[in-house]
Design an enzyme around this catalytic site. Structure first.
Site, PDB file in Angstrom:
ATOM      1  CE  LYS A   4      58.774  74.453  57.160  1.00  0.00           C
ATOM      2  NZ  LYS A   4      58.071  74.230  58.429  1.00  0.00           N
ATOM      3  N   GLY A  59      62.413  72.659  66.039  1.00  0.00           N
ATOM      4  CA  GLY A  59      63.148  72.146  67.186  1.00  0.00           C
ATOM      5  C   GLY A  59      63.334  73.134  68.322  1.00  0.00           C
ATOM      6  CB  THR A  96      55.604  72.828  68.514  1.00  0.00           C
ATOM      7  OG1 THR A  96      55.417  72.189  67.250  1.00  0.00           O
ATOM      8  CG2 THR A  96      55.014  71.957  69.603  1.00  0.00           C
TER       9      THR A  96
END
Lengths: 259, 67
Positions: free
Chosen positions: A96, A185, A207
């Site tokens: 990644k 996001g 997150t």
């Protein structure tokens, strides 16, 4: 089943391994998410003898595909070196690729990202580039050999959802042959469903699950949202319109009086 | 003794030692690390060939949580 980077998967949710309140919760959340691809990083080995790596042992128990990242790299050179170390350490040619260009927004540096991609593809890596939703950048990444594109929805950790659905939709229309994963996001399960409803192949997040009040339940919620969005996209979402249309038949309506 | 920059700190180390020796003396689980010297990746198979020099920067990285 679907396929990414020559591997067959059931889940279209890819998940990070960071920020969980404990390793046990991390394991439970990853299991609850159904994710089969988990992102990791490389950091300095703690100096001194007697330092085990409980995290790595806990993750290995889950028997998932590891997608190492180059988080924290600010130049193509750093990212390339980190990728090569990751390949040996995690025994995978997946990377990644993150090359950060701005500390405030953590926005990828498109020029360094492209430079690193060109080099890593040459060296046999399967590059999962963390990129912006810029169609020109994505075109160059594909030209460099990327089969997967991972545009951001919003800056990492902001939980803002899809800031520019138009741009993400454009990428989907433009890159039919590549696999598109929304990365970063997202905050709510509905954000993941929204991305999937645009026809994205998958969603990568960390997150929103790890920092939820109940990460395990949130992992399950995101799993359902990704499935719902994917099913919805393929079922054919009706077009939006500005005028109301009654859903109940008008013909045969009682108390109808012709004037 | 020579000075080696090891994971951001300075350590004093014996001269004419290989990277293999350095790693063995500083890390328990040598299978769970990857190495770079002077910001260049060093494959595991080449650890024996690298003789550390004054001022070399050694980075030993291990698996960590990531998003």
């Amino acid at each position: 089943m679907w396929q990414i980077a020559d591997v067959e998967l059931n889940s279209r949710l890819l998940i990070g391994s960071s920020l969980y309140p404990s390793l046990t919760v991390m394991q439970q959340a990853i299991k609850a998410s159904g994710a089969e691809v988990v992102t990791t990083s490389l950091r300095r080995q703690q100096t001194g003898k007697g330092q085990g790596n409980d995290f790595w042992e806990a993750l290995k128990e889950l028997n998932v595909h590891i997608l190492p990242n180059t988080a924290g790299c600010h130049s193509a050179k750093e990212a390339i070196t980190t990728a090569m170390m990751a390949r040996e350490l995690f025994d995978t040619h997946w990377i990644k690729l993150e090359v950060i260009g701005d500390e405030y927004t953590l926005q990828p540096d498109p020029f360094a990202l492209l430079e690193a991609t060109q080099e890593l593809v040459q060296q046999g890596f399967e590059v999962f580039p963390y990129c912006t939703d810029d169609v020109i950048l994505c075109d160059k990444l594909v030209e460099a050999g990327c089969r997967i594109l991972m545009p951001w929805a919003a800056p990492i950790g902001t939980a803002k959802g899809l800031l520019n659905p138009y741009a993400l939709r454009t990428l989907r229309h433009r890159f039919r042959e590549q696999q598109l994963i929304v990365d970063a996001g997202l905050g709510a399960p509905s954000h993941a469903a929204h991305a999937m409803e645009l026809g994205y192949d998958g969603v990568l997040l960390n997150t929103a699950i790890a920092k939820a009040h109940n990460p395990v339940a949130m992992a399950s919620a995101f799993s359902y949202a990704v499935q719902a969005g994917h099913l919805g996209y393929h079922a054919g979402i009706i077009p939006e319109q500005n005028t109301a249309q009654p859903s109940t038949p008008v013909i045969g309506k009682p108390f109808w009086h012709h004037g | 003794m020579i000075s080696i920059m090891f994971n951001g700190g300075v350590v004093q180390y014996r001269p004419q030692q290989s990277l293999t020796t350095f790693i063995t003396e500083h890390i328990d689980d040598t299978n769970s690390i990857a190495a770079a010297v002077n910001q260049a990746f060093v494959p595991r198979a080449r650890y024996d060939e690298i003789i550390l020099q004054e001022g070399d920067e050694v980075e030993l990285l291990s698996p960590m949580m990531g998003g």
